[in-house]
Design a protein around this motif. Structure first.
Motif, PDB file in Angstrom:
ATOM      1  N   LEU A   1     -24.671 112.235  28.444  1.00  0.00           N
ATOM      2  CA  LEU A   1     -25.326 111.490  27.368  1.00  0.00           C
ATOM      3  C   LEU A   1     -25.635 112.377  26.164  1.00  0.00           C
ATOM      4  O   LEU A   1     -25.507 111.946  25.013  1.00  0.00           O
ATOM      5  N   ARG A   2     -26.027 113.630  26.400  1.00  0.00           N
ATOM      6  CA  ARG A   2     -26.319 114.531  25.284  1.00  0.00           C
ATOM      7  C   ARG A   2     -25.073 114.825  24.457  1.00  0.00           C
ATOM      8  O   ARG A   2     -25.169 115.134  23.274  1.00  0.00           O
ATOM      9  N   ASN A   3     -23.912 114.728  25.079  1.00  0.00           N
ATOM     10  CA  ASN A   3     -22.668 114.978  24.352  1.00  0.00           C
ATOM     11  C   ASN A   3     -22.071 113.723  23.741  1.00  0.00           C
ATOM     12  O   ASN A   3     -21.499 113.778  22.648  1.00  0.00           O
ATOM     13  N   ILE A   4     -22.202 112.589  24.434  1.00  0.00           N
ATOM     14  CA  ILE A   4     -21.523 111.397  23.928  1.00  0.00           C
ATOM     15  C   ILE A   4     -22.334 110.644  22.894  1.00  0.00           C
ATOM     16  O   ILE A   4     -21.755 109.994  22.011  1.00  0.00           O
ATOM     17  N   ILE A   5     -23.677 110.698  22.951  1.00  0.00           N
ATOM     18  CA  ILE A   5     -24.476 109.924  21.997  1.00  0.00           C
ATOM     19  C   ILE A   5     -24.209 110.374  20.557  1.00  0.00           C
ATOM     20  O   ILE A   5     -23.928 109.542  19.683  1.00  0.00           O
ATOM     21  N   PRO A   6     -24.257 111.691  20.246  1.00  0.00           N
ATOM     22  CA  PRO A   6     -23.903 112.087  18.880  1.00  0.00           C
ATOM     23  C   PRO A   6     -22.470 111.725  18.508  1.00  0.00           C
ATOM     24  O   PRO A   6     -22.184 111.348  17.368  1.00  0.00           O
ATOM     25  N   SER A   7     -21.559 111.822  19.487  1.00  0.00           N
ATOM     26  CA  SER A   7     -20.165 111.494  19.219  1.00  0.00           C
ATOM     27  C   SER A   7     -19.994 110.003  18.925  1.00  0.00           C
ATOM     28  O   SER A   7     -19.264 109.613  18.004  1.00  0.00           O
ATOM     29  N   ILE A   8     -20.687 109.161  19.680  1.00  0.00           N
ATOM     30  CA  ILE A   8     -20.608 107.716  19.463  1.00  0.00           C
ATOM     31  C   ILE A   8     -21.238 107.346  18.124  1.00  0.00           C
ATOM     32  O   ILE A   8     -20.702 106.509  17.379  1.00  0.00           O
ATOM     33  N   VAL A   9     -22.380 107.978  17.802  1.00  0.00           N
ATOM     34  CA  VAL A   9     -23.008 107.721  16.497  1.00  0.00           C
ATOM     35  C   VAL A   9     -22.042 108.098  15.370  1.00  0.00           C
ATOM     36  O   VAL A   9     -21.906 107.378  14.371  1.00  0.00           O
ATOM     37  N   SER A  10     -21.341 109.231  15.534  1.00  0.00           N
ATOM     38  CA  SER A  10     -20.352 109.649  14.531  1.00  0.00           C
ATOM     39  C   SER A  10     -19.267 108.598  14.373  1.00  0.00           C
ATOM     40  O   SER A  10     -18.862 108.268  13.253  1.00  0.00           O
ATOM     41  N   MET A  11     -18.789 108.079  15.499  1.00  0.00           N
ATOM     42  CA  MET A  11     -17.742 107.069  15.441  1.00  0.00           C
ATOM     43  C   MET A  11     -18.238 105.758  14.839  1.00  0.00           C
ATOM     44  O   MET A  11     -17.493 105.048  14.156  1.00  0.00           O
ATOM     45  N   ILE A  12     -19.513 105.431  15.079  1.00  0.00           N
ATOM     46  CA  ILE A  12     -20.085 104.236  14.450  1.00  0.00           C
ATOM     47  C   ILE A  12     -20.079 104.387  12.934  1.00  0.00           C
ATOM     48  O   ILE A  12     -19.748 103.456  12.191  1.00  0.00           O
ATOM     49  N   MET A  13     -20.413 105.597  12.481  1.00  0.00           N
ATOM     50  CA  MET A  13     -20.406 105.847  11.042  1.00  0.00           C
ATOM     51  C   MET A  13     -18.986 105.784  10.474  1.00  0.00           C
ATOM     52  O   MET A  13     -18.764 105.254   9.376  1.00  0.00           O
ATOM     53  N   VAL A  14     -18.013 106.324  11.229  1.00  0.00           N
ATOM     54  CA  VAL A  14     -16.615 106.225  10.802  1.00  0.00           C
ATOM     55  C   VAL A  14     -16.203 104.754  10.734  1.00  0.00           C
ATOM     56  O   VAL A  14     -15.517 104.316   9.804  1.00  0.00           O
ATOM     57  N   LEU A  15     -16.644 103.993  11.726  1.00  0.00           N
ATOM     58  CA  LEU A  15     -16.340 102.564  11.770  1.00  0.00           C
ATOM     59  C   LEU A  15     -16.925 101.841  10.556  1.00  0.00           C
ATOM     60  O   LEU A  15     -16.234 101.080   9.873  1.00  0.00           O
ATOM     61  N   LEU A  16     -18.207 102.099  10.278  1.00  0.00           N
ATOM     62  CA  LEU A  16     -18.853 101.447   9.142  1.00  0.00           C
ATOM     63  C   LEU A  16     -18.175 101.817   7.831  1.00  0.00           C
ATOM     64  O   LEU A  16     -18.002 100.981   6.942  1.00  0.00           O
ATOM     65  N   TYR A  17     -17.776 103.076   7.748  1.00  0.00           N
ATOM     66  CA  TYR A  17     -17.115 103.543   6.527  1.00  0.00           C
ATOM     67  C   TYR A  17     -15.742 102.892   6.365  1.00  0.00           C
ATOM     68  O   TYR A  17     -15.335 102.520   5.265  1.00  0.00           O
ATOM     69  N   ASN A  18     -15.026 102.686   7.485  1.00  0.00           N
ATOM     70  CA  ASN A  18     -13.740 101.995   7.421  1.00  0.00           C
ATOM     71  C   ASN A  18     -13.914 100.511   7.102  1.00  0.00           C
ATOM     72  O   ASN A  18     -13.141  99.935   6.334  1.00  0.00           O
ATOM     73  N   LEU A  19     -14.943  99.903   7.696  1.00  0.00           N
ATOM     74  CA  LEU A  19     -15.191  98.492   7.436  1.00  0.00           C
ATOM     75  C   LEU A  19     -15.684  98.251   6.016  1.00  0.00           C
ATOM     76  O   LEU A  19     -15.383  97.225   5.407  1.00  0.00           O
ATOM     77  N   ALA A  20     -16.442  99.221   5.483  1.00  0.00           N
ATOM     78  CA  ALA A  20     -17.038  99.046   4.154  1.00  0.00           C
ATOM     79  C   ALA A  20     -15.971  98.853   3.082  1.00  0.00           C
ATOM     80  O   ALA A  20     -16.096  97.972   2.219  1.00  0.00           O
ATOM     81  N   ASP A  21     -14.921  99.683   3.120  1.00  0.00           N
ATOM     82  CA  ASP A  21     -13.853  99.553   2.125  1.00  0.00           C
ATOM     83  C   ASP A  21     -13.271  98.141   2.124  1.00  0.00           C
ATOM     84  O   ASP A  21     -13.152  97.490   1.086  1.00  0.00           O
ATOM     85  N   THR A  22     -12.893  97.668   3.327  1.00  0.00           N
ATOM     86  CA  THR A  22     -12.272  96.341   3.429  1.00  0.00           C
ATOM     87  C   THR A  22     -13.270  95.243   3.064  1.00  0.00           C
ATOM     88  O   THR A  22     -12.912  94.256   2.406  1.00  0.00           O
ATOM     89  N   PHE A  23     -14.534  95.405   3.495  1.00  0.00           N
ATOM     90  CA  PHE A  23     -15.550  94.380   3.221  1.00  0.00           C
ATOM     91  C   PHE A  23     -15.766  94.203   1.722  1.00  0.00           C
ATOM     92  O   PHE A  23     -15.722  93.079   1.199  1.00  0.00           O
ATOM     93  N   PHE A  24     -15.996  95.300   1.009  1.00  0.00           N
ATOM     94  CA  PHE A  24     -16.296  95.192  -0.416  1.00  0.00           C
ATOM     95  C   PHE A  24     -15.059  94.866  -1.253  1.00  0.00           C
ATOM     96  O   PHE A  24     -15.161  94.202  -2.281  1.00  0.00           O
ATOM     97  N   ILE A  25     -13.885  95.327  -0.808  1.00  0.00           N
ATOM     98  CA  ILE A  25     -12.652  94.894  -1.476  1.00  0.00           C
ATOM     99  C   ILE A  25     -12.477  93.388  -1.278  1.00  0.00           C
ATOM    100  O   ILE A  25     -12.056  92.664  -2.195  1.00  0.00           O
TER     101      ILE A  25
END
Length: 455
Positions: free
Chosen positions: A19-43
Motif C-alpha cells: 500500500l505504501r508503494n501503490i497509493i502514491p503510484s495510483i494517485v499519480s495515475m489518477i492525475m495523469v488520467l484527469l490531465y488526459n480527460l481535461a484536454d478532451t473535456f474542454f475541447i
C-alpha cells in the motif's frame, strides 16, 4: 535514505509495503488520467467534434514519445531496484545518470524532427482534410515539450525505485494540476482551442520534469544526474534496454495500433473517430488506476528479487493480485453503468455520442482481467526476465491485437467490431501473461533464491 528503503521494501508487513508503494503510484495515475480527460473535456466544450477528433488522432504520436520515457523509466526502475536489493548503490547512480542524459538527447532530436515533418506525420496517423490543420497545430506545440515529457515519464518511475514513491507522486500531481487549471483558461477563456490544450500539456510536462530534476540534485536522493557518473558499459545500457525496450514496445505498438484503428474507423466518418477517442478516455479510467497498481509494486518486487527473497516476492504478488482483481471488478461496474454521463461530458454531437457510448461499453468488457494483466507484466519486468517481458509486450498490442483487428475489420465489417478487438485481445493477453509468469518463476525466481541460499 538507504535505511528507509530497506525498512519498507524488506521489513514492512506485506500489505503495508504494497500500500505504501501503490497509493502514491495510483494517485499519480489518477492525475495523469484527469490531465488526459481535461484536454478532451474542454475541447469538447467548444462544440466542435472535429477538434475532438483531431486531438484523438494526434494522441498516438504523443504516446510514442511517452514510450521512450517508458523505456528508461521501466528499464531504469527494474535495474536500479535490483541493484539496491544487492546493495550496489554506485551502479544505481550510474544507471540514473545514463537514463537522464540519453533520454534528454533523444527528446531534443525528436522535437526537431516533428517540427520539420509535422504535417506529413499527421496525415500518416489518420488525420483527414477536416482535422489535419487542428492535429498539426496541436502536435507542433506539444513537440516543444518532448524532452521534458520523456524525462518526467522516466523519473516518475525511477524515483520510486529508491523508495521515494511520495516524491514521484508529487511531481505528477504538480504538473497535471497545472494542466487542469490552464485548460479552461487557455481553451475557453482565451479561445485558443486546440493550441491552448497543447500549451497546457507542454507546460505540465516542463513543471514535472523540473520538479524531479530538483529532487535528484538534492541530498535527499541516492540517485544521480552527474555527467561524470554516466556509464553505458558494465551492464547498465544492456540492463535498462533488456526490460525497457519490451516495456516501450508495448507503448509503441499501442500507438501503432491506435493509428491503425483510427485509419480503419475513419472509413465510418469523423464522428466515429471522435467517438472512439472518447471511448478510449472512458476506458482509461480503469486502465490508469490498474497501471498505477502494477507499476507501484514493481520496485518492491525488484528489491525482493535482487535480495534473493523469493518467499516475500510471492507474498507481495499474491496480495497484489487479489487487490487488483477487486479494483478491476469495482471500476468495471462503475464505468459500464456510468458510460452515458461520461460520454456526454465530452461529446455534444448526436452521431458522435452514439459511437462513443457503444464503443465505451465494448472497451470496458476487458476491465475484470486488466488488474491481473498489469500486475503480472510488472512482476515479470521486476525480475529482469528480458525474453518473457519481450514476448508479452509485442503480443498484447502487436502479435495478438493487430491480426485480430484486421480480421474483425475484414470479416465482420462494422465500427463496433473494430472496438471489440481490444477486449478480445486483453483476455488472450492475460492467459499469455499467466503462462509467461510460470516460466519466469521456474527459470528466474526459484534459481535466484537458491543461489542466495547456497551463498
Amino acid at each position: 535514505m538507504k535505511n528507509n528503503t530497506t525498512e519498507v521494501f524488506r521489513d514492512a508487513p506485506v500489505p503495508q509495503a504494497v500500500l505504501r508503494n501503490i497509493i502514491p503510484s495510483i494517485v499519480s495515475m489518477i492525475m495523469v488520467l484527469l490531465y488526459n480527460l481535461a484536454d478532451t473535456f474542454f475541447i469538447g466544450k467548444t462544440k466542435d467534434a472535429y477538434m475532438v477528433a483531431a486531438v484523438s488522432v494526434a494522441t498516438p504520436a504523443f504516446l510514442f514519445f511517452m514510450a521512450v520515457g517508458m523505456l528508461f523509466g521501466i528499464g531504469g526502475t527494474s535495474l536500479i531496484s535490483r541493484m539496491l536489493g544487492e546493495g550496489n548503490e554506485e551502479k544505481a547512480r550510474q544507471t540514473s545518470s545514463f537514463c537522464f542524459w540519453t533520454g534528454l538527447v533523444i527528446g531534443i532530436l525528436s522535437m526537431i524532427l516533428i517540427w520539420i515533418f509535422v504535417r506529413p506525420i499527421c496525415r500518416m496517423i489518420g488525420a483527414s482534410e477536416d482535422t489535419a490543420g487542428y492535429a498539426s497545430q496541436y502536435l507542433s506545440i506539444v513537440s516543444a515539450g518532448i524532452p521534458f515529457l520523456i524525462l518526467s515519464n522516466s523519473f516518475s518511475n525511477i524515483i520510486r525505485a529508491e523508495g521515494n514513491a511520495g516524491v514521484a507522486m508529487k511531481g505528477m500531481v504538480f504538473g497535471n494540476l497545472l494542466n487542469i487549471v490552464l485548460d479552461p483558461i487557455l481553451i475557453l477563456g482565451l479561445h485558443w482551442n486546440v493550441a491552448g490544450a497543447a500549451i497546457a500539456t507542454t507546460l505540465s510536462n516542463v513543471i514535472s520534469a523540473l520538479f524531479y530534476i530538483r529532487h535528484l540534485l538534492s541530498q535527499k536522493s541516492i540517485l544521480s544526474l552527474r555527467p561524470k557518473e554516466y556509464r553505458v558499459r558494465g551492464g547498465i545500457a544492456a540492463g535498462v534496454f533488456a526490460i525497457g525496450i519490451p516495456a516501450s514496445l508495448n507503448s509503441i505498438l499501442m500507438s501503432t495500433s491506435n493509428i491503425l484503428v483510427n485509419n480503419m474507423m475513419a472509413g465510418y466518418g469523423d464522428m466515429a473517430v471522435a467517438g472512439l477517442g472518447v471511448a478510449m478516455k472512458v476506458n482509461m479510467i480503469v486502465v490508469m488506476l490498474l497501471i498505477g497498481l502494477g507499476t507501484g509494486i514493481q520496485p518492491l518486487l525488484g528489491y525482493c528479487y535482487g535480495a534473493g527473497n523469493g518467499k516475500r516476492y510471492m507474498e507481495v504478488l499474491r496480495f497484489s493480485l487479489c487487490l487488483a482483481f477487486g479494483m478491476s471488478v469495482v471500476m468495471t461496474i462503475i464505468c459500464y453503468l456510468g458510460a452515458g454521463p461520461l460520454v456526454t461530458a465530452f461529446l455534444d454531437n448526436a452521431d458522435a455520442f452514439g459511437f462513443g457510448m457503444s464503443f465505451s461499453r465494448i472497451y470496458i468488457l476487458s476491465g475484470p482481467v486488466m488488474g491481473i494483466l498489469f500486475v503480472l507484466i510488472n512482476a515479470i519486468q521486476a525480475t529482469g526476465a528480458a525474453l518473457p517481458a519481450l514476448v508479452l509486450s509485442v503480443s498484447r498490442q502487436g502479435l495478438l491485437y493487430i491480426p485480430i483487428l484486421f480480421a474483425f475489420h475484414r470479416i465482420l465489417q462494422s465500427a463496433q467490431t473494430l472496438a471489440l478487438a481490444q477486449p478480445v485481445t486483453d483476455y488472450l493477453s492475460t492467459v499469455l501473461a499467466l503462462v509467461l509468469f510460470v516460466i519466469t518463476w521456474r527459470r528466474y525466481i526459484k534459481g535466484r533464491e537458491m543461489a542466495y541460499l547456497d551463498a
